[in-house]
Design an enzyme around this catalytic site. Structure first.
Site, PDB file in Angstrom:
ATOM      1  N   MET A   6      -4.140  -5.813  10.781  1.00  0.00           N
ATOM      2  CA  MET A   6      -4.876  -4.776  11.483  1.00  0.00           C
ATOM      3  C   MET A   6      -5.700  -3.890  10.554  1.00  0.00           C
ATOM      4  SD  MET A   6      -3.423  -1.843  13.747  1.00  0.00           S
ATOM      5  CE  MET A   6      -3.993  -0.653  12.604  1.00  0.00           C
ATOM      6  N   ARG A  41      -2.697   3.462   8.721  1.00  0.00           N
ATOM      7  CA  ARG A  41      -3.070   2.269   7.954  1.00  0.00           C
ATOM      8  C   ARG A  41      -1.908   1.290   7.922  1.00  0.00           C
ATOM      9  NH1 ARG A  41      -4.500   5.112   2.279  1.00  0.00           N
ATOM     10  NH2 ARG A  41      -5.777   3.237   1.983  1.00  0.00           N
ATOM     11  N   GLU A  85      10.382 -45.537 -18.687  1.00  0.00           N
ATOM     12  CA  GLU A  85       9.662 -45.490 -17.411  1.00  0.00           C
ATOM     13  C   GLU A  85      10.256 -46.459 -16.409  1.00  0.00           C
ATOM     14  OE1 GLU A  85       5.591 -46.766 -17.954  1.00  0.00           O
ATOM     15  OE2 GLU A  85       6.145 -48.109 -19.587  1.00  0.00           O
ATOM     16  N   ARG A 133      -3.799 -45.456 -25.209  1.00  0.00           N
ATOM     17  CA  ARG A 133      -3.695 -46.695 -24.437  1.00  0.00           C
ATOM     18  C   ARG A 133      -4.638 -47.729 -25.022  1.00  0.00           C
ATOM     19  NH1 ARG A 133      -3.669 -42.735 -19.497  1.00  0.00           N
ATOM     20  NH2 ARG A 133      -4.948 -41.776 -21.099  1.00  0.00           N
ATOM     21  N   GLY A 143      -5.712 -10.701   7.277  1.00  0.00           N
ATOM     22  CA  GLY A 143      -5.651 -11.043   8.697  1.00  0.00           C
ATOM     23  C   GLY A 143      -5.064  -9.934   9.540  1.00  0.00           C
ATOM     24  N   ARG A 158       0.422 -47.040 -27.722  1.00  0.00           N
ATOM     25  CA  ARG A 158       1.211 -47.873 -26.814  1.00  0.00           C
ATOM     26  C   ARG A 158       0.693 -49.298 -26.868  1.00  0.00           C
ATOM     27  NH1 ARG A 158       1.159 -46.652 -20.510  1.00  0.00           N
ATOM     28  NH2 ARG A 158      -0.934 -47.498 -20.695  1.00  0.00           N
ATOM     29  N   HIS A 166      -7.279 -44.048  -9.114  1.00  0.00           N
ATOM     30  CA  HIS A 166      -7.756 -44.495 -10.428  1.00  0.00           C
ATOM     31  C   HIS A 166      -8.906 -43.610 -10.909  1.00  0.00           C
ATOM     32  CE1 HIS A 166     -10.417 -46.968 -13.017  1.00  0.00           C
ATOM     33  NE2 HIS A 166      -9.264 -47.293 -13.592  1.00  0.00           N
ATOM     34  N   SER A 202       9.512 -41.687 -24.931  1.00  0.00           N
ATOM     35  CA  SER A 202       8.467 -40.958 -24.224  1.00  0.00           C
ATOM     36  C   SER A 202       8.562 -41.317 -22.756  1.00  0.00           C
ATOM     37  CB  SER A 202       7.101 -41.334 -24.802  1.00  0.00           C
ATOM     38  OG  SER A 202       6.100 -40.655 -24.086  1.00  0.00           O
ATOM     39  N   CYS A 250       4.692 -38.445 -21.366  1.00  0.00           N
ATOM     40  CA  CYS A 250       3.269 -38.732 -21.474  1.00  0.00           C
ATOM     41  C   CYS A 250       2.634 -39.064 -20.136  1.00  0.00           C
ATOM     42  CB  CYS A 250       3.006 -39.842 -22.487  1.00  0.00           C
ATOM     43  SG  CYS A 250       3.734 -41.409 -22.010  1.00  0.00           S
ATOM     44  N   TYR A 292       8.241 -32.501 -26.899  1.00  0.00           N
ATOM     45  CA  TYR A 292       6.810 -32.330 -26.663  1.00  0.00           C
ATOM     46  C   TYR A 292       6.413 -32.817 -25.281  1.00  0.00           C
ATOM     47  CZ  TYR A 292       6.109 -37.342 -27.526  1.00  0.00           C
ATOM     48  OH  TYR A 292       6.146 -38.706 -27.439  1.00  0.00           O
ATOM     49  N   ARG A 322      -3.841  -1.273  -6.271  1.00  0.00           N
ATOM     50  CA  ARG A 322      -3.088  -2.529  -6.311  1.00  0.00           C
ATOM     51  C   ARG A 322      -3.548  -3.309  -7.538  1.00  0.00           C
ATOM     52  NH1 ARG A 322      -6.078  -4.737  -0.964  1.00  0.00           N
ATOM     53  NH2 ARG A 322      -8.173  -4.625  -1.801  1.00  0.00           N
ATOM     54  N   LYS A 339       0.830  -1.202   0.000  1.00  0.00           N
ATOM     55  CA  LYS A 339       0.000   0.000   0.000  1.00  0.00           C
ATOM     56  C   LYS A 339       0.867   1.257   0.000  1.00  0.00           C
ATOM     57  CE  LYS A 339      -3.726  -0.309   2.650  1.00  0.00           C
ATOM     58  NZ  LYS A 339      -4.343  -0.448   3.987  1.00  0.00           N
ATOM     59  N   GLY A 384       7.492 -42.047 -19.268  1.00  0.00           N
ATOM     60  CA  GLY A 384       6.278 -42.387 -18.519  1.00  0.00           C
ATOM     61  C   GLY A 384       6.578 -42.051 -17.071  1.00  0.00           C
ATOM     62  N   THR A 385       6.303 -40.826 -16.700  1.00  0.00           N
ATOM     63  CA  THR A 385       6.803 -40.360 -15.401  1.00  0.00           C
ATOM     64  C   THR A 385       6.003 -40.908 -14.227  1.00  0.00           C
ATOM     65  OG1 THR A 385       5.618 -38.325 -15.875  1.00  0.00           O
ATOM     66  CG2 THR A 385       8.000 -38.297 -16.131  1.00  0.00           C
ATOM     67  N   ASN A 386       4.821 -41.481 -14.478  1.00  0.00           N
ATOM     68  CA  ASN A 386       4.107 -42.097 -13.355  1.00  0.00           C
ATOM     69  C   ASN A 386       4.901 -43.308 -12.854  1.00  0.00           C
ATOM     70  OD1 ASN A 386       2.223 -40.222 -14.035  1.00  0.00           O
ATOM     71  ND2 ASN A 386       0.672 -41.655 -14.730  1.00  0.00           N
ATOM     72  N   ASP A 387       5.192 -44.215 -13.788  1.00  0.00           N
ATOM     73  CA  ASP A 387       5.958 -45.389 -13.384  1.00  0.00           C
ATOM     74  C   ASP A 387       7.386 -45.020 -13.016  1.00  0.00           C
ATOM     75  OD1 ASP A 387       4.457 -47.844 -13.390  1.00  0.00           O
ATOM     76  OD2 ASP A 387       4.046 -47.430 -15.500  1.00  0.00           O
TER      77      ASP A 387
HETATM   78  P1  ADP Z   1      -7.899  -1.684   3.903  1.00  0.00           P
HETATM   79  O1  ADP Z   1      -6.546  -2.242   3.581  1.00  0.00           O
HETATM   80  O2  ADP Z   1      -8.682  -2.487   4.855  1.00  0.00           O
HETATM   81  O3  ADP Z   1      -8.642  -1.271   2.662  1.00  0.00           O
HETATM   82  P2  ADP Z   1      -7.278   1.081   4.185  1.00  0.00           P
HETATM   83  O4  ADP Z   1      -6.083   1.565   4.912  1.00  0.00           O
HETATM   84  O5  ADP Z   1      -7.181   1.141   2.719  1.00  0.00           O
HETATM   85  O6  ADP Z   1      -7.605  -0.342   4.727  1.00  0.00           O
HETATM   86  O7  ADP Z   1      -8.478   1.983   4.693  1.00  0.00           O
HETATM   87  C1  ADP Z   1      -9.788   1.596   4.998  1.00  0.00           C
HETATM   88  C2  ADP Z   1     -10.756   2.595   4.404  1.00  0.00           C
HETATM   89  O8  ADP Z   1     -10.485   3.911   4.863  1.00  0.00           O
HETATM   90  C3  ADP Z   1     -10.689   2.660   2.892  1.00  0.00           C
HETATM   91  O9  ADP Z   1     -11.981   2.836   2.379  1.00  0.00           O
HETATM   92  C4  ADP Z   1      -9.859   3.854   2.631  1.00  0.00           C
HETATM   93  O10 ADP Z   1     -10.136   4.428   1.396  1.00  0.00           O
HETATM   94  C5  ADP Z   1     -10.262   4.783   3.777  1.00  0.00           C
HETATM   95  N1  ADP Z   1      -9.182   5.686   4.105  1.00  0.00           N
HETATM   96  C6  ADP Z   1      -7.930   5.361   4.494  1.00  0.00           C
HETATM   97  N2  ADP Z   1      -7.183   6.462   4.668  1.00  0.00           N
HETATM   98  C7  ADP Z   1      -7.974   7.516   4.385  1.00  0.00           C
HETATM   99  C8  ADP Z   1      -7.765   8.927   4.364  1.00  0.00           C
HETATM  100  N3  ADP Z   1      -6.584   9.473   4.658  1.00  0.00           N
HETATM  101  N4  ADP Z   1      -8.798   9.699   4.009  1.00  0.00           N
HETATM  102  C9  ADP Z   1      -9.984   9.166   3.707  1.00  0.00           C
HETATM  103  N5  ADP Z   1     -10.261   7.851   3.718  1.00  0.00           N
HETATM  104  C10 ADP Z   1      -9.258   7.025   4.043  1.00  0.00           C
HETATM  105 MG    MG Z   2      -7.849  -0.295   1.276  1.00  0.00          MG
HETATM  106 MG    MG Z   3       3.559 -46.950 -17.349  1.00  0.00          MG
END
Ligand code: ADP
Ligand code: MG
Ligand code: MG
Length: 930
Positions: free
Chosen positions: A104, A93, A794, A561, A102, A617, A455, A813, A881, A901, A339, A24, A815-818
């Site tokens: 923050m 952010r 093979e 086959r 996962g 074969r 199979h 050819s 094959c 091939y 992104r 980001k 025969g990589t299974n065998d």
């Molecule tokens: P995420 O990775 O979960 O998208 P972000 O950091 O992009 O988290 O932000 C969450 C939301 O807050 C997004 O909709 C983003 O556009 C908005 N946001 C983040 N920073 C700002 C900012 N400086 N001004 C306005 N909106 C923001």
């Molecule tokens: Mg975002």
């Molecule tokens: Mg074979």
């Protein structure tokens, strides 16, 4: 030594340095530097994060750097951090090198406190806006920086809405929001035991530390483990501090998300949603229903054209479809994030082709940007989108595609019901070669046991039919003709739907959508062929398979086959007769009947593949595979043996029963009498004797054929050595078919391939048969046959004796299974059922060698065979094959070691075509870079 620099303003950070700035942050820097409207801000590097985690404290000097950077923001914006008259607010952010849900969440509106709040009200004249920003900040800061649970805040919100009669957040008045903020503050104090920090720098410091800590939070660690994100891919998170812009300042403000092209179809049109008078995550959170971006063209035409301009600049810079966030503050458009867009397979293909045609990317880039495995989704039927059915069970996604049909529990029933025009799904504990006719008849296959290379899985993939394997939740009782899964009973004839792409099994019928070769896919694959060195052939056993292989773009058949043809129920009795024959004459008579059938098969395939090579074969599997099992035969024999005794007992039965019940009804006695009579007729006709004799002979043969290790036993060319008449029949069928094709003007290009070869002498002897048959047929038909003669490689010894074999073979050819089984000394079934899962889980092996070619072991043998074989015969043609031939990594390896091939099942041909192009383009690209 001066300490490392921890902070980069967006104007200065190097957008290529995602490891240090996070994805980001790096893109915010790039966007700022190419002149897009990004609110000013700065990135705190992942180095600072690692230092913090190491010392459990912010590194010395960091906060001083933060203060200097905030001061710079104050200069750029003309606002002051904590300045009540003109407050600077920021977002904090997280963002690491890999996108990680996962991690923050983001804190918005940091810098607010009771004083700056009043300043914001005075400045904007919009108390509702200000209180809205304030209550959001208190909640986000409390939750994210201090761990106050969300439910507490949510409950307060619900109570307030009830009290004020508001249904939506936007219905809340300024006063109501002010009250809400007070409730939130009270919650904060109750949960943290300390007052809400008023000093913006204190807020910022706590927030930064919380983001850093989140890198080692449980959610983040689990996520990294699940998706195998190593420290080399992402190490620590950066923190982005970004000046707030407000999409919630009225009807001339908005916030939204967009894709530069449609991620579902690939259509070249901006795609996304926005909400007027809203902030941050309102769009994704689903609090109000957002509007499609197309609606902006009417509502805010000027901003819509600005958005289109933004989209063009993003694509022109990144040469890739972008997924971006924007906010409009009082008529001014800001970009807050971008992104690379995640798209489905269809959109990937279409955008690749169109971006290349537009000159946005080169043809090589267009080919390299698609993961070949994605194409699998495009070539099979899929469940109609939007179905809301809940799965009954989930097994392994063994062969992709979706299908519905009525349950049948054995191959014969499958065949019979399919003949009656019904769609059926074959449901078995596991499948065996003799179930093959059931595969032909079924729409899909479901097994309760076996892995992705069982199979069932391999055969289904070869035929391009969906298969779910190893669905252990289903308990099948074939005799009772029902299955049970989690309390639901499925009977023969019930309809189910399989999704072999996900492994899901559904009750009832779900509509499916057919796959099609849409124009962009055709173009892309043509480009792939033009850029590849490896040719891609298909494994195909029947004329229907061959037609499909051609449609998928195969440049021939690399493996046909013959045993699959033997398993046809109309032919199996003749094959069995050939096996049971005690004399060469008896065997010859059975073979004479098989010859025209095989010839017809080959003619069909040669015709479908006219102009392209077809590698046939010769017979490979051990003979016992064509006979019933000993257990089955013993069971049948014991039944037949009891028949005479049973006949006598039934004749006596009425008398016996009358001893118990003198009143026994008349018709009961009559029907027993009839039964006894028909049994007697059987006995007289000696049909039971004949059935018994046949089975006893078969059982004897089965015992004779029993081997301790059938896969290492009497099979492949070893059969050809001991029963040369079988190979002779097959060779004759191939050549006669070719000769007949030639006379009909069909360009047949057969190749004869010998399986399991270990010594040159074996190959020489088959070659002698070939030469004799050829001479005879050329003379009889007055034609000159053109074909190649070659060997499968093979067996380990074949690799080591490649030079010698190449003196006789015109092609190899692999025969990589065998060959994989032989190299590891693993029997595949035993390995996959017993220890292989453990080996992979505990990291003894990284991959299943039957799915992913082991380039370090098996690959070394292949390299030797290529080198030594070509030294003996420079124009030796070499291919592969085995199942591996359709796996992109293996295709790349085959390219690297100079094969000519790869051959794989028809549905994998497009994948291999793209992988072959990528293999060559990567090598060329690497050379150009060096
Ligand atoms: P995420 O990775 O979960 O998208 P972000 O950091 O992009 O988290 O932000 C969450 C939301 O807050 C997004 O909709 C983003 O556009 C908005 N946001 C983040 N920073 C700002 C900012 N400086 N001004 C306005 N909106 C923001
Ligand atoms: Mg975002
Ligand atoms: Mg074979």
């Amino acid at each position: 030594m001066s300490q490392p620099r921890y902070i980069y303003p967006f104007e200065e950070g190097d957008g290529r340095d995602k490891m240090r700035l996070g994805g980001k942050g790096a893109n915010l820097c790039t966007m700022m530097q190419i002149g897009l409207d990004v609110p000013p801000g700065f990135v705190i590097t992942t180095d600072a994060c690692l230092a913090y985690l190491d010392a459990q404290a912010l590194p010395p000097g960091l906060m001083a750097e933060v203060r200097a950077s905030v001061a710079a923001l104050e200069r750029k914006t003309g606002k002051g951090f904590g300045n009540a008259a003109n407050p600077l607010l920021v977002s904090v952010r997280s963002g690491s090198a890999m996108s990680m849900p996962g991690m923050m969440d983001t804190i918005l509106n940091l810098g607010l406190n009771p004083a700056t709040l009043q300043g914001l009200i005075a400045q904007t004249g919009n108390p509702r806006f200000a209180y809205d920003a304030w209550r959001r900040f208190v909640q986000l800061f409390g939750k994210i920086a201090m761990g106050v649970p969300d439910d507490a805040f949510d409950a307060a919100m619900v109570t307030l809405k009830k009290k004020t009669g508001a249904t939506q957040d936007v219905d809340l008045s300024a006063d109501a929001l002010s009250m809400l903020a007070d409730d939130f503050l009270a919650l904060y104090v109750a949960h943290t035991g300390s007052p809400f920090p008023a000093d913006p720098y204190e807020q910022l410091e706590l927030a930064i530390a919380a983001v850093f800590r989140s890198w080692n939070g449980k959610r983040a660690i689990d996520y990294r483990r699940q998706f195998r994100i190593t420290p080399a891919m992402a190490n620590g998170t950066a923190v982005n501090v970004c000046t707030m812009v407000f999409g919630n300042m009225g009807e001339d403000s908005a916030t939204g998300v967009g894709f530069t092209r449609n991620p579902a179809t690939g259509e070249n049109a901006i795609y996304g949603e926005y909400l007027t008078n809203a902030q941050g995550e309102d769009v994704v959170a689903g609090i109000r229903t957002p509007k499609p971006i197309a609606a902006m063209a009417q509502e805010m035409p000027d901003l819509h054209s600005q958005l289109v301009a933004l989209r063009d600049r993003l694509e022109a810079h990144y040469h890739e479809v972008q997924d971006f966030e924007f906010t409009i503050e009082k008529g001014r458009l800001y970009c807050l994030q971008t992104r690379n867009g995640k798209m489905n397979a269809r959109a990937m293909v279409r955008t690749s082709v169109e971006m290349a045609q537009e000159g946005l990317v080169t043809m090589a880039q267009a080919l390299l940007r698609i993961n070949p495995m994605l194409l699998e989704q495009l070539l099979v039927p899929t469940l109609a989108p939007g179905h809301a059915r809940k799965a009954l069970a989930q097994g392994l996604p063994a062969s992709p595609g979706a299908a519905s049909g009525r349950i049948v529990f054995d191959a014969d029933t499958a065949e019979q019901r399919a003949k009656e025009g019904e769609k059926v799904i074959l449901v078995r504990e596991e499948t065996k070669p003799e179930d093959i006719h059931g595969f032909f008849a079924a729409e899909g296959i479901l097994t309760s046991r076996g892995g992705k290379t069982s199979h069932a899985a391999v055969v289904a993939r070869g035929m391009g039919k969906p298969c779910v394997s190893g669905c252990e939740a289903i308990h099948i009782d074939v005799r009772a003709r029902h299955a049970e899964v989690g309390g639901t009973v499925l009977r023969e004839g019930d309809i189910i739907t399989l999704d072999g792409t996900t492994g899901n099994v559904y009750p009832g019928k779900i509509p499916t959508v057919e796959a099609e070769f849409f124009p962009e896919l055709v173009t892309l694959l043509e480009w792939a062929d033009a850029n590849a060195r490896l040719r891609v052939k298909a494994n195909a056993d029947t004329p229907a398979d061959a037609v499909r292989a051609r449609k998928y773009g195969a440049k021939g058949i690399g493996l046909a086959r013959t045993e699959r043809m033997f398993n046809d129920p109309a032919r199996l009795p003749i094959v069995q007769e050939m096996i049971l024959a005690d004399t060469p004459e008896a065997r010859k008579s059975a073979l004479d009947r098989l010859l025209p059938i095989q010839r017809g098969d080959f003619k069909g395939i040669f015709t479908a593949m006219a102009g392209l090579p077809v590698t046939v074969r010769l017979l490979d599997p051990p003979m016992h595979e064509f006979l019933p099992t000993a257990a089955q035969l013993e069971y049948e024999i014991s039944h037949l043996r009891t028949l005479p005794r049973m006949g006598r007992s039934i004749a006596d039965l009425p008398e016996t029963l009358r001893l118990i019940d003198p009143e026994l009804p008349r018709d009961y006695v009559d029907s027993l009498g009839k039964l006894g009579q028909s049994l007697a007729e059987y006995r007289e006709s000696k049909r039971d004797d004949a059935a018994l004799v046949r089975r006893e002979a078969m059982l004897k043969k089965v015992h004779q054929l029993t081997e301790v290790n059938p896969m290492l036993g009497h099979r492949g060319v070893r059969l050809g050595m001991t029963y040369p008449e079988i190979y002779e029949m097959q060779i004759r069928a191939i050549m006669e078919a070719a000769a007949e094709c030639m006379l009909e003007g069909i360009d047949a290009r057969p190749e004869i391939m010998v399986p399991q070869v270990a010594t040159a002498e074996e190959l020489k002897r088959v070659r002698a048969i070939v030469d004799a048959v050829r001479a005879e047929i050329e003379q009889r038909h007055g034609v000159r046959l053109h074909f190649n003669f070659g060997s499968m490689v093979e067996v380990v010894r074949a690799c080591l004796r490649a030079a010698r074999l190449a003196e006789i073979a015109e092609f190899f050819s692999f025969g990589t299974n065998d060959l994989s089984q032989a190299t590891f000394s693993f029997s595949r079934e035993d390995a996959e059922n017993k220890f292989l899962p453990f080996y992979i889980e505990t990291g003894i092996l990284r991959d299943n060698p039957f799915e992913v070619l082991d380039i370090y072991g098996v690959g070394e043998l292949m390299k030797l065979a290529v080198e030594w074989g070509r030294a003996a015969r420079p124009d030796l043609e070499i291919g592969i094959c085995g199942e591996h031939g359709g796996h992109p990594d293996s295709v790349r390896f085959c390219h690297d070691i100079g094969l000519d091939y790869v051959s794989c099942s028809a549905p994998r041909v497009p994948i291999a075509r793209l992988a072959a192009a990528q293999a060559k383009l990567r090598v060329t690209g690497a050379k150009a870079a060096a």
